[in-house]
Design an enzyme around this catalytic site. Structure first.
Site, short mmCIF file in Angstrom:
data_model
loop_
_atom_site.label_atom_id
_atom_site.label_comp_id
_atom_site.label_asym_id
_atom_site.label_seq_id
_atom_site.Cartn_x
_atom_site.Cartn_y
_atom_site.Cartn_z
N SER A 141 0.87 -1.18 0.00
CA SER A 141 0.00 0.00 0.00
C SER A 141 0.90 1.22 0.00
O SER A 141 1.59 1.49 0.97
CB SER A 141 -0.89 -0.03 1.26
OG SER A 141 -1.60 1.17 1.40
N LYS A 167 -1.14 -1.20 -4.45
CA LYS A 167 -2.30 -0.35 -4.12
C LYS A 167 -1.78 1.08 -3.98
O LYS A 167 -0.88 1.35 -3.18
CB LYS A 167 -2.92 -0.85 -2.81
CG LYS A 167 -3.82 0.14 -2.07
CD LYS A 167 -4.59 -0.57 -0.95
CE LYS A 167 -4.77 0.32 0.27
NZ LYS A 167 -5.49 -0.37 1.37
N LYS A 169 -2.55 4.95 -2.99
CA LYS A 169 -3.46 5.87 -2.32
C LYS A 169 -3.74 7.01 -3.30
O LYS A 169 -2.82 7.51 -3.98
CB LYS A 169 -2.80 6.44 -1.06
CG LYS A 169 -2.57 5.40 0.03
CD LYS A 169 -3.87 4.97 0.69
CE LYS A 169 -3.61 4.12 1.91
NZ LYS A 169 -4.86 3.69 2.56
N ASP A 195 -6.89 3.30 -3.40
CA ASP A 195 -7.60 3.50 -2.13
C ASP A 195 -7.72 5.00 -1.90
O ASP A 195 -6.71 5.70 -1.74
CB ASP A 195 -6.82 2.84 -0.99
CG ASP A 195 -7.54 2.94 0.35
OD1 ASP A 195 -8.65 3.52 0.40
OD2 ASP A 195 -6.98 2.42 1.35
N GLU A 220 -10.99 1.40 -3.63
CA GLU A 220 -11.31 1.23 -2.21
C GLU A 220 -11.80 2.54 -1.61
O GLU A 220 -11.16 3.59 -1.78
CB GLU A 220 -10.03 0.74 -1.49
CG GLU A 220 -10.20 0.45 -0.01
CD GLU A 220 -8.89 -0.10 0.59
OE1 GLU A 220 -8.05 -0.63 -0.16
OE2 GLU A 220 -8.71 0.03 1.81
N ASP A 245 -13.81 -0.20 2.96
CA ASP A 245 -12.91 -0.33 4.12
C ASP A 245 -13.62 0.35 5.29
O ASP A 245 -14.36 -0.31 6.05
CB ASP A 245 -11.55 0.31 3.76
CG ASP A 245 -10.56 0.37 4.92
OD1 ASP A 245 -10.90 -0.04 6.03
OD2 ASP A 245 -9.42 0.84 4.71
N LYS A 269 -10.34 -5.87 7.93
CA LYS A 269 -9.34 -5.62 8.97
C LYS A 269 -9.94 -6.05 10.30
O LYS A 269 -10.97 -5.51 10.71
CB LYS A 269 -9.02 -4.12 9.05
CG LYS A 269 -8.47 -3.52 7.77
CD LYS A 269 -8.23 -2.03 7.94
CE LYS A 269 -7.70 -1.42 6.65
NZ LYS A 269 -7.52 0.04 6.74
N GLY A 297 -4.69 -3.76 6.30
CA GLY A 297 -3.74 -3.54 7.39
C GLY A 297 -3.95 -2.19 8.03
O GLY A 297 -4.55 -1.29 7.44
O1 OSB Z 1 -6.94 2.62 4.27
O2 OSB Z 1 -6.13 0.65 4.17
C1 OSB Z 1 -6.11 1.80 4.64
C2 OSB Z 1 -3.19 2.14 7.07
C3 OSB Z 1 -3.79 2.87 8.08
C4 OSB Z 1 -5.09 3.27 7.94
C5 OSB Z 1 -5.80 2.95 6.79
C6 OSB Z 1 -5.21 2.19 5.78
C7 OSB Z 1 -3.88 1.81 5.90
C8 OSB Z 1 -3.12 1.09 4.89
C9 OSB Z 1 -1.91 0.34 5.42
O3 OSB Z 1 -3.35 1.17 3.70
C10 OSB Z 1 -1.59 -0.98 4.87
C11 OSB Z 1 -0.68 -1.76 5.81
O4 OSB Z 1 -0.96 -1.86 7.02
O5 OSB Z 1 0.33 -2.32 5.34
MG MG Z 2 -8.30 1.61 3.01
#
Ligand code: OSB
Ligand code: MG
Length: 379
Positions: A141, A167, A169, A195, A220, A245, A269, A297
């Protein structure tokens, strides 16, 4: 199997600072510091259980924060759990069921009881959860970077290291351009998804539709954190599967979302849905409905990741997990040795009894901001 369990003799909650290598930039802003919440149990036989409630420091992802998670875990969730008839994760989850929201606190407490039960039975978390296989596929990510070139560089690095999925952001102003650049540079075979962390509204449907040209595995959480109906409206205009999410905070939330076609892909999660028991039910639901499912995560330490790794070796998980190793996120981990991504893009699922990783109690102690020892009943 859970009869004659030795009683819990110590129970505490800690707020612990993790040493981020660099800030994480997303659609909800910049996260520059990372504190997490740990739950630690010991029983009369000397078994240990560690759990993690990985909310973020701030309420910009979801309402839960490190501080609210610490408070609810210490004042309500852990005392209720200790009153559960037996100490099994299912009983503990049921006894915390009267708590509304506060999913990260409940998940951290339940996680500690999963690890304690695994230790008491001499089994791995994977065995306890009914998972199988030696390893699970993972992706990376990537936070929002300063330039497209920087993003291309990091994608190249992660693909060379074997990660099976990328992924990105995104947020308004950083969406079609980086996606197009990554698709053009790395070709059609790379599994790519985005995401938005709730950074768009339905007024942005034209921009989001442009992403349909890039064969993304999913988009996402494009819309607001609690915008369930709006995601169903949006999905009707998109070819790309919507993934939720933030909006999915319980088994019932997932069922509702699938019933109204608000998403065709699920980021699961454990912290966000209140624990591993709820997570296993959600995985079963997604399997029955043929929905793409993967483990998300929260930049957990190895303590939280241990439960995530066991979970996503269970039935129902179809896509690579968000599971950046500590070497990508932190100066070091709270478990030692920690895990790495193997050249085939997988992480090995721990096989040792209990948590499966050895906790560095010295680091936990050195990084503790505050601690609450639980002795009595819930508030
Ligand atoms: O939106 O998936 C998310 C981390 C903190 C809060 C939200 C998100 C995330 C990640 C981290 O994308 C992914 C990871 O833990 O490796
Ligand atoms: Mg997310």
């Amino acid at each position: 199997m859970t009869t004659d369990r030795a009683p819990v003799v110590t129970a505490e909650v800690r707020q612990v600072a993790l040493p981020f290598i660099k800030p994480f930039v997303t659609g909800f802003g910049v996260t520059a510091s990372r504190q997490t919440v740990l739950i630690h149990l010991t029983d009369a036989d000397g078994n240990e259980g560690w759990g993690e409630g990985p909310a973020l420091d701030h309420p910009f992802y979801l309402p839960d924060t490190t501080a609210t998670t610490f408070g609810i875990a210490a004042d309500v969730a852990l005392p209720l759990a200790l009153e559960a008839g037996d100490l099994s994760p299912a009983s503990v989850a049921a006894s915390m069921g009267v708590i509304r929201g506060n999913t990260f606190a409940r998940s951290g407490v339940e996680g500690a009881f999963w690890a304690l039960q695994a230790a008491a039975e001499g089994r791995s978390l994977q065995e306890l959860m009914g998972g199988s296989g030696e390893s699970v596929p993972v992706g990376e990510s990537l936070g929002i970077a300063a330039t497209v070139d920087e993003t291309l560089e990091e994608v190249a690095l992660r693909l060379s290291e074997g990660y099976g999925r990328i992924k990105l952001k995104i947020r308004p102003g950083w969406d079609v351009e980086p996606v197009r650049a990554v698709r053009e540079a790395f070709g059609p075979d790379v599994m790519l998804q985005v995401d938005a962390n709730a950074a768009y509204t339905l007024a942005d449907v034209d921009t989001l539709r442009r992403l349909d040209d890039y064969d993304l595995a999913c988009i996402e959480q494009p819309l607001q954190w609690d915008a369930l109906l709006e995601h169903a409206q949006l999905q009707r205009h998109l070819a790309t599967p919507v993934c939720l999410d933030e909006t999915l905070r319980s088994f019932e939330d997932v069922r509702r979302a699938l019933d109204i076609d608000a998403c065709r892909n699920v980021n699961l999660k454990p912290g966000r849905v209140g624990g591993l028991t709820a997570s296993l039910r959600i995985a079963e639901l997604c399997r029955e409905r043929g929905i793409a499912l993967w483990c998300g995560g929260m930049m957990e330490s190895g303590i939280g990741r241990a439960g995530n790794l066991a979970l996503c070796s269970a039935a129902g998980f179809t896509d690579p997990a968000d599971m950046s190793p500590a070497s990508v996120l932190f100066e070091w981990d709270l478990v030692d040795p920690t895990f790495e991504v193997e050249p085939d893009g997988t992480i090995a699922v721990p096989v040792a009894p209990g948590l499966g990783f050895a906790v560095r109690a010295d680091r936990v102690e050195a990084q503790t901001i505050r601690r609450s020892v639980v002795l009595g009943p819930a508030v």
